[in-house]
Motif scaffolding. Structure first.
Motif, PDB file in Angstrom:
ATOM      1  N   GLU A 188     -16.985 -15.073 -13.320  1.00 46.28           N
ATOM      2  CA  GLU A 188     -16.963 -13.645 -12.956  1.00 46.28           C
ATOM      3  C   GLU A 188     -15.836 -13.369 -11.982  1.00 46.28           C
ATOM      4  N   VAL A 189     -15.558 -14.315 -11.099  1.00 44.11           N
ATOM      5  CA  VAL A 189     -14.470 -14.164 -10.149  1.00 44.11           C
ATOM      6  C   VAL A 189     -13.400 -15.167 -10.500  1.00 44.11           C
ATOM      7  N   ALA A 190     -12.137 -14.733 -10.539  1.00 41.53           N
ATOM      8  CA  ALA A 190     -11.036 -15.609 -10.924  1.00 41.53           C
ATOM      9  C   ALA A 190     -10.847 -16.706  -9.882  1.00 41.53           C
ATOM     10  N   HIS A 191     -10.243 -17.820 -10.333  1.00 38.98           N
ATOM     11  CA  HIS A 191      -9.906 -18.893  -9.403  1.00 38.98           C
ATOM     12  C   HIS A 191      -8.968 -18.347  -8.351  1.00 38.98           C
ATOM     13  N   GLY A 192      -9.218 -18.676  -7.106  1.00 41.09           N
ATOM     14  CA  GLY A 192      -8.328 -18.280  -6.012  1.00 41.09           C
ATOM     15  C   GLY A 192      -8.249 -16.816  -5.843  1.00 41.09           C
ATOM     16  N   ALA A 252     -10.261  -5.414   1.913  1.00 43.17           N
ATOM     17  CA  ALA A 252     -11.267  -5.006   0.929  1.00 43.17           C
ATOM     18  C   ALA A 252     -11.776  -3.599   1.222  1.00 43.17           C
ATOM     19  N   THR A 253     -12.032  -3.309   2.505  1.00 43.68           N
ATOM     20  CA  THR A 253     -12.512  -1.971   2.873  1.00 43.68           C
ATOM     21  C   THR A 253     -11.446  -0.912   2.584  1.00 43.68           C
ATOM     22  N   GLN A 254     -10.191  -1.251   2.852  1.00 46.31           N
ATOM     23  CA  GLN A 254      -9.104  -0.320   2.537  1.00 46.31           C
ATOM     24  C   GLN A 254      -9.042  -0.056   1.034  1.00 46.31           C
ATOM     25  N   GLN A 255      -9.228  -1.123   0.246  1.00 49.48           N
ATOM     26  CA  GLN A 255      -9.225  -0.977  -1.205  1.00 49.48           C
ATOM     27  C   GLN A 255     -10.379  -0.070  -1.656  1.00 49.48           C
ATOM     28  N   GLN A 282      -0.934  -1.329  -5.803  1.00 50.94           N
ATOM     29  CA  GLN A 282      -1.072  -2.597  -5.086  1.00 50.94           C
ATOM     30  C   GLN A 282      -0.801  -2.403  -3.596  1.00 50.94           C
ATOM     31  N   GLU A 283       0.253  -1.634  -3.280  1.00 49.81           N
ATOM     32  CA  GLU A 283       0.510  -1.253  -1.902  1.00 49.81           C
ATOM     33  C   GLU A 283      -0.193   0.083  -1.677  1.00 49.81           C
ATOM     34  N   LEU A 284      -1.308   0.049  -0.977  1.00 49.00           N
ATOM     35  CA  LEU A 284      -2.146   1.230  -0.844  1.00 49.00           C
ATOM     36  C   LEU A 284      -1.408   2.373  -0.147  1.00 49.00           C
ATOM     37  N   ASN A 285      -1.446   3.553  -0.770  1.00 44.06           N
ATOM     38  CA  ASN A 285      -0.771   4.718  -0.194  1.00 44.06           C
ATOM     39  C   ASN A 285      -1.763   5.559   0.607  1.00 44.06           C
ATOM     40  N   LEU A 286      -2.269   4.933   1.693  1.00 45.88           N
ATOM     41  CA  LEU A 286      -3.203   5.596   2.593  1.00 45.88           C
ATOM     42  C   LEU A 286      -2.546   5.729   3.972  1.00 45.88           C
ATOM     43  N   VAL A 287      -3.236   6.389   4.887  1.00 49.75           N
ATOM     44  CA  VAL A 287      -2.689   6.616   6.234  1.00 49.75           C
ATOM     45  C   VAL A 287      -3.471   5.749   7.213  1.00 49.75           C
ATOM     46  N   PRO A 288      -2.913   4.628   7.656  1.00 45.23           N
ATOM     47  CA  PRO A 288      -3.686   3.667   8.466  1.00 45.23           C
ATOM     48  C   PRO A 288      -4.163   4.223   9.807  1.00 45.23           C
ATOM     49  N   GLN A 289      -3.442   5.208  10.362  1.00 43.46           N
ATOM     50  CA  GLN A 289      -3.840   5.746  11.670  1.00 43.46           C
ATOM     51  C   GLN A 289      -5.057   6.673  11.579  1.00 43.46           C
ATOM     52  N   ARG A 290      -5.331   7.200  10.395  1.00 41.03           N
ATOM     53  CA  ARG A 290      -6.466   8.113  10.225  1.00 41.03           C
ATOM     54  C   ARG A 290      -7.723   7.310   9.905  1.00 41.03           C
ATOM     55  N   SER A 291      -8.869   7.958  10.048  1.00 40.92           N
ATOM     56  CA  SER A 291     -10.140   7.268   9.812  1.00 40.92           C
ATOM     57  C   SER A 291     -10.376   7.038   8.323  1.00 40.92           C
ATOM     58  N   VAL A 292     -11.372   6.210   8.030  1.00 40.98           N
ATOM     59  CA  VAL A 292     -11.764   5.967   6.636  1.00 40.98           C
ATOM     60  C   VAL A 292     -12.114   7.292   5.962  1.00 40.98           C
ATOM     61  N   ALA A 293     -12.947   8.091   6.622  1.00 40.03           N
ATOM     62  CA  ALA A 293     -13.383   9.368   6.046  1.00 40.03           C
ATOM     63  C   ALA A 293     -12.207  10.320   5.842  1.00 40.03           C
ATOM     64  N   GLU A 294     -11.319  10.386   6.818  1.00 35.40           N
ATOM     65  CA  GLU A 294     -10.156  11.274   6.700  1.00 35.40           C
ATOM     66  C   GLU A 294      -9.287  10.874   5.518  1.00 35.40           C
ATOM     67  N   ASN A 295      -9.143   9.577   5.276  1.00 40.91           N
ATOM     68  CA  ASN A 295      -8.347   9.117   4.143  1.00 40.91           C
ATOM     69  C   ASN A 295      -8.999   9.488   2.820  1.00 40.91           C
ATOM     70  N   GLU A 329      -3.027  -4.273  -9.846  1.00 44.20           N
ATOM     71  CA  GLU A 329      -3.214  -5.542  -9.132  1.00 44.20           C
ATOM     72  C   GLU A 329      -4.180  -5.362  -7.951  1.00 44.20           C
ATOM     73  N   PRO A 330      -5.389  -4.870  -8.183  1.00 47.63           N
ATOM     74  CA  PRO A 330      -6.284  -4.559  -7.065  1.00 47.63           C
ATOM     75  C   PRO A 330      -6.819  -5.777  -6.335  1.00 47.63           C
ATOM     76  N   THR A 331      -6.742  -6.965  -6.953  1.00 45.81           N
ATOM     77  CA  THR A 331      -7.347  -8.152  -6.331  1.00 45.81           C
ATOM     78  C   THR A 331      -6.316  -9.051  -5.659  1.00 45.81           C
ATOM     79  N   SER A 332      -5.056  -8.639  -5.635  1.00 46.08           N
ATOM     80  CA  SER A 332      -3.992  -9.532  -5.178  1.00 46.08           C
ATOM     81  C   SER A 332      -4.164  -9.993  -3.736  1.00 46.08           C
ATOM     82  N   SER A 333      -4.814  -9.169  -2.892  1.00 44.28           N
ATOM     83  CA  SER A 333      -4.982  -9.526  -1.479  1.00 44.28           C
ATOM     84  C   SER A 333      -6.445  -9.765  -1.107  1.00 44.28           C
ATOM     85  N   LEU A 334      -7.321  -9.944  -2.096  1.00 40.41           N
ATOM     86  CA  LEU A 334      -8.751 -10.093  -1.826  1.00 40.41           C
ATOM     87  C   LEU A 334      -9.198 -11.535  -1.985  1.00 40.41           C
ATOM     88  N   ASP A 335     -10.214 -11.932  -1.198  1.00 34.40           N
ATOM     89  CA  ASP A 335     -10.798 -13.257  -1.408  1.00 34.40           C
ATOM     90  C   ASP A 335     -11.882 -13.158  -2.491  1.00 34.40           C
TER      91      ASP A 335
END
Length: 519
Positions: A515-519, A148-151, A90-103, A170-176
């Motif tokens: 198909e998509v949950a409420h909220g 969403a892009t980070q996910q 749920q809390e993505l373990n990526l490196v925000p300072q690096r690029s999408v490709a680098e991650n 919990e992949p959808t917890s922060s998505l619209d």
């Protein structure tokens, strides 16, 4: 039990204890090849512990794990990754300072002539994301991208590692809604490519929209394994809570007269990502229960009323006046108190005495020229020890030495001594024994009756919610979906509202599934 025809993963007889306290007991999880498998359960059910054992973060005490036809015992998470297991937390373990490709290729960068082949990294990253229907500038720093892009970057990383099983916590917890729809499309593509997915979510509609089978956990055990199709939502909720569908109505107090003034009025409240459209009222001397599954927004609603979380939309009235609560001090000044579910972290101060804990809120009033009147502190503490029946050696005993039930009484006394009008209780009996639970609930009823204290109580135990409450409001995916009064307050009606969004237990189990949950 309903096992997959061709299992990719089989976990059986898994035991795990921490400090002699069992966290898992003969639990199991079986996931088929190319299957989307739901894993659900209330807080503390054992889901996270089971996943951490699978992925090498914890060692199991007993049981067997077979992955891709081989017995495995991963000692560290990297070993699980190399075998084809990838976990997206749920809390993505990526490196925000690096690029999408680098991650996406972090730690596995391809080389050419001894140097990292950055062109290959970016081309391959863009190709994987394009396969998800996403056009992304993969050279951008990840921190500049939306959630969403980070996910999707985390999922692309799993795909680039040729994962055979992807665990999504919990992949959808922060998505619209639009982003959730995109994610579901990616999950279906993974399934079509033969990749299995374990999908952990508290949103029931999402489970029915995207999952093939489900495993339900409760109290460290696997209590149900079923196909999603033909598993009514009401049965699913009953399995999570450990309730039969034909439950008995609890015994309740009469409650206050309907003419009593309103102490709390919440209308169409929106706060953060969990509270979408919540409304609830509490009159003087009334106990209102707040029901809902884990993640429904119960705690977040209470925190917003206490000024601990920001209000994005809607209204809060306290004693008839519209208020803006920027911080808890604003709520306390208006006679509102909050007892957190996490008693040890957000309630007691373990190294201080009963007296110091009980008089914490009162201390400014008991001080003259910056010096606290210890004699007055002792008098107040002795009074509430007697009134609330706190079992202790005396006011100066360290609070950490008390039982959970007596610690909770001290926290109640803290707010009662401050003269509050509205008490917000989040799981007030969690972690205390059965006898103390009954005592705490009786104490709350007595305070409502004798002092006109207004109470909003959150409880996962349906017996407590039904027995303690004069009215019950039920939240589902951040929305108030039902209000129960009088003889309608029973466990069946509460469970039906949690499952179907209506207190009618006869409502179609699959009604409203989108198909998509409420909220």
């Amino acid at each position: 039990m309903n096992a997959p025809r061709t299992p990719l993963l089989e976990m059986r007889g898994i035991d795990k204890a921490f400090g002699g306290v069992p966290a898992l007991r003969q639990s199991r999880l079986c996931v088929g090849r190319g299957e989307v498998h739901a894993l659900i359960g209330q807080n503390g059910a054992g889901k996270s512990t089971l996943i951490k054992i699978l992925t090498g973060a914890y060692a199991r005490d007993a049981g067997t794990i077979v992955f891709d036809g081989k017995g495995v015992d991963f000692k560290v998470p990297i070993a699980a990754q190399r075998a084809g297991l990838s976990t997206i937390y749920q809390e993505l373990n990526l490196v925000p300072q690096r690029s999408v490709a680098e991650n996406i290729f972090l730690g596995r960068e391809p080389t050419r002539f001894g140097l990292i082949d950055w062109r290959h990294v970016e081309v391959e990253s863009a190709r994987i994301l394009a396969g998800f229907g996403m056009s992304v500038d993969v050279s951008r720093p990840l921190r500049s991208c939306n959630t969403a892009t980070q996910q999707m970057t985390a999922i692309a990383r799993a795909v680039s590692m040729r994962a055979k099983l992807v665990i999504m916590d919990e992949p959808t917890s922060s998505l619209d809604e639009t982003e959730v729809s995109t994610l579901f499309g990616v999950i279906r593509k993974l399934k079509a490519d033969g990749v299995s997915v374990v999908f952990v979510s508290h949103r029931l509609d999402e489970l029915y929209a995207v999952c093939d089978r489900i495993t339900v956990m409760r109290d460290g055990q696997t209590v149900a394994e079923r196909e999603m199709a033909g598993f009514p939502k009401l049965d699913l909720v009953a399995a999570m809570l450990g309730k039969e569908l034909s439950v008995l109505q609890g015994t309740r107090r009469a409650g206050p007269d309907a003419s009593m003034p309103e102490v709390l009025g919440v209308q169409h409240l929106r706060s953060g990502t969990r509270v979408k459209d919540a409304s609830v009222t509490v009159r003087r001397g009334e106990i209102v229960g707040l029901g809902g599954l884990l993640g429904s927004g119960r705690t977040e609603l209470a925190r917003a009323v206490f000024g601990a979380d920001a209000v994005d939309a809607g209204q809060i009235r306290i004693k008839g006046k519209l208020v803006k609560l920027d911080e808890p001090a604003d709520a306390i000044a208006r006679g509102v108190a909050f007892l957190s579910e996490d008693r040890k972290t957000e309630g007691i101060i373990a190294d201080l005495s009963i007296r110091e804990n009980l008089c914490l809120v009162l201390s400014p009033r008991l001080a003259r020229l910056g010096i606290v009147d210890n004699r007055k502190q002792h008098e107040i503490t002795e009074e509430f020890i007697r009134k609330l029946g706190i079992r202790c050696a005396g006011p100066d005993q360290p609070i950490r030495e008390l039982s959970g039930g007596n610690q909770q009484k001290v926290l109640l006394a803290r707010w009662l001594a401050a003269g509050i009008d509205l008490l917000l209780l989040d799981e007030p009996t969690r972690g205390i024994d059965v006898g103390a639970k009954a005592e705490i609930l009786e104490l709350i009823r007595g305070l409502a009756d004798s002092q006109g204290l207004s109470v909003l109580i959150i409880a996962s135990e349906l017996e407590e919610l039904v027995a303690a409450s004069d009215r019950v409001a039920v939240l589902r995916d951040g929305h108030t979906v039902a209000e129960l009064t009088g003889d309608d307050i029973n466990e069946s009606a509460v469970m039906a509202a949690m499952a179907n969004g209506t207190a009618n237990a006869a409502a179609p189990a699959q009604a409203g599934i989108q198909e998509v949950a409420h909220g």
